[in-house]
Design a protein around this motif. Structure first.
Motif, short mmCIF file in Angstrom:
data_model
loop_
_atom_site.label_atom_id
_atom_site.label_comp_id
_atom_site.label_asym_id
_atom_site.label_seq_id
_atom_site.Cartn_x
_atom_site.Cartn_y
_atom_site.Cartn_z
N HIS A 1 11.47 -66.48 -69.04
CA HIS A 1 11.98 -65.10 -69.40
C HIS A 1 12.72 -65.01 -70.78
O HIS A 1 13.27 -64.11 -71.36
CB HIS A 1 12.67 -64.61 -68.43
CG HIS A 1 11.80 -64.38 -67.16
ND1 HIS A 1 10.82 -63.44 -67.08
CD2 HIS A 1 12.05 -64.86 -65.79
CE1 HIS A 1 10.35 -63.48 -65.68
NE2 HIS A 1 11.22 -64.68 -65.03
N SER A 2 12.96 -66.38 -71.44
CA SER A 2 13.56 -66.35 -72.74
C SER A 2 12.42 -66.26 -74.04
O SER A 2 11.28 -66.71 -73.82
CB SER A 2 14.54 -67.69 -72.86
OG SER A 2 14.81 -67.88 -74.12
N SER A 3 12.83 -65.41 -74.85
CA SER A 3 11.98 -64.97 -75.82
C SER A 3 12.10 -66.53 -77.13
O SER A 3 10.85 -66.66 -77.62
CB SER A 3 12.42 -64.03 -77.03
OG SER A 3 13.54 -63.91 -77.47
N LYS A 4 13.17 -67.25 -77.03
CA LYS A 4 13.26 -68.26 -78.01
C LYS A 4 12.00 -69.33 -77.91
O LYS A 4 11.25 -69.54 -78.91
CB LYS A 4 14.56 -68.84 -78.07
CG LYS A 4 14.51 -70.08 -79.07
CD LYS A 4 15.83 -70.48 -79.32
CE LYS A 4 15.67 -71.75 -80.44
NZ LYS A 4 16.91 -72.56 -80.59
N LEU B 1 9.04 -68.67 -76.57
CA LEU B 1 7.66 -68.11 -77.09
C LEU B 1 7.80 -68.01 -78.70
O LEU B 1 6.59 -68.26 -79.15
CB LEU B 1 7.78 -66.69 -76.59
CG LEU B 1 7.36 -66.64 -74.77
CD1 LEU B 1 7.88 -65.25 -74.45
CD2 LEU B 1 6.19 -67.10 -74.76
N ARG B 2 8.76 -67.61 -79.29
CA ARG B 2 8.54 -67.59 -80.53
C ARG B 2 8.61 -68.94 -81.41
O ARG B 2 7.85 -68.82 -82.41
CB ARG B 2 10.15 -67.13 -81.36
CG ARG B 2 10.36 -65.77 -80.77
CD ARG B 2 11.69 -64.94 -81.88
NE ARG B 2 12.64 -65.99 -81.91
CZ ARG B 2 13.78 -65.82 -81.02
NH1 ARG B 2 13.96 -65.35 -79.92
NH2 ARG B 2 14.84 -66.82 -81.13
N LYS C 1 8.57 -58.55 -76.50
CA LYS C 1 8.61 -57.63 -75.24
C LYS C 1 9.73 -58.12 -74.54
O LYS C 1 10.47 -57.28 -73.87
CB LYS C 1 7.38 -57.94 -74.24
CG LYS C 1 6.22 -57.08 -74.89
CD LYS C 1 5.05 -57.24 -73.73
CE LYS C 1 3.53 -56.76 -74.38
NZ LYS C 1 2.54 -56.67 -73.33
N GLU D 1 20.31 -64.13 -78.33
CA GLU D 1 18.84 -64.93 -79.15
C GLU D 1 18.96 -65.72 -80.01
O GLU D 1 18.33 -66.28 -80.79
CB GLU D 1 17.97 -63.65 -79.50
CG GLU D 1 17.43 -62.64 -78.32
CD GLU D 1 16.51 -63.75 -77.35
OE1 GLU D 1 15.76 -64.39 -77.98
OE2 GLU D 1 16.60 -63.35 -76.15
N LYS E 1 4.37 -61.53 -77.07
CA LYS E 1 5.22 -61.94 -75.71
C LYS E 1 6.75 -61.90 -75.98
O LYS E 1 7.58 -61.43 -75.05
CB LYS E 1 4.87 -62.90 -74.93
CG LYS E 1 3.54 -62.85 -74.19
CD LYS E 1 3.09 -64.13 -73.45
CE LYS E 1 1.82 -64.36 -72.80
NZ LYS E 1 1.59 -65.33 -71.80
N ALA E 2 7.12 -62.51 -76.98
CA ALA E 2 8.50 -62.77 -77.35
C ALA E 2 9.14 -61.33 -77.73
O ALA E 2 10.29 -61.27 -77.15
CB ALA E 2 8.63 -63.59 -78.40
#
Length: 197
Positions: free
Chosen positions: A167-170, A172-173, A197, A102, A194-195
């Protein structure tokens, strides 16, 4: 563009034997022309600001300033932030690897290091630096828009980054951050949840 055969490489590890070992491996695979060593993050930052480095290979566990702290300072520096960084660590636990995934590193190798794995990771890191994937391009564009006070543009590109890597949280963040900065806390919260999760 980075030429793997002529690039200038900084190897940062608190153990000189490891620096030399990585250097020798890179010579075996024909990567790099000029090599410099640093033994902690503080020395690495100093070298990066003076020497015109194309690629950083860095251990995580070091005295004075560890790899994570060093990477954070690199990514905050406008002149260094796009430097390709390959992190090397003896810690290969699932939690640690997930945490590293991450961050803004370009590649990760668990010790013990082999010539084959080093060649594979270096090839991938250099290829991605020369031809960034869509998610990376959109996140960089979003960052540039934010710095130009164009928050709608930053949001647009962050949305494209989310589409490119759903499917990557970055992404979304980052999108959540831009929403918050643009005065839309509900949208920001939705993206950050969402990030998470």
């Amino acid at each position: 563009m980075i030429d793997p055969q002529t690039m200038t490489v900084l190897i940062c590890d608190d153990m000189i034997t490891m620096c030399r070992s990585i250097h020798k491996m890179m010579k075996v695979i024909g990567f790099g022309k000029a090599f410099h060593y640093a033994h902690n993050g503080k020395e690495a930052l100093s070298a990066l600001r003076k020497k015109g480095i194309d690629l950083l290979l860095m251990d995580y566990n070091m005295p004075v300033m560890n790899g994570g702290e060093t990477l954070a300072q690199i990514r905050e520096d406008r002149l260094l932030r796009d430097l390709p960084v390959l992190m090397i660590s003896a810690n290969a636990s699932t939690e640690y690897v997930a945490e590293v995934a991450e961050t803004d590193i370009d590649g990760f190798i668990a010790k013990p290091l082999t010539v084959k794995v080093l060649e594979q990771k270096l090839t991938l890191v250099v290829d991605n630096a020369n031809n960034p994937p869509p998610v990376t391009k959109h996140l960089k564009n979003a960052r540039d828009c934010e710095e130009d006070d164009d928050l709608p543009g930053a949001i647009r590109d962050a949305r494209l980054a989310v589409e490119a890597a759903p499917h990557s949280s970055k992404p979304l963040r980052e999108l959540g951050y831009y929403y918050l900065k643009n005065g839309a806390p509900e949208s920001a919260e939705k993206m950050l949840l969402k990030a998470a999760k």
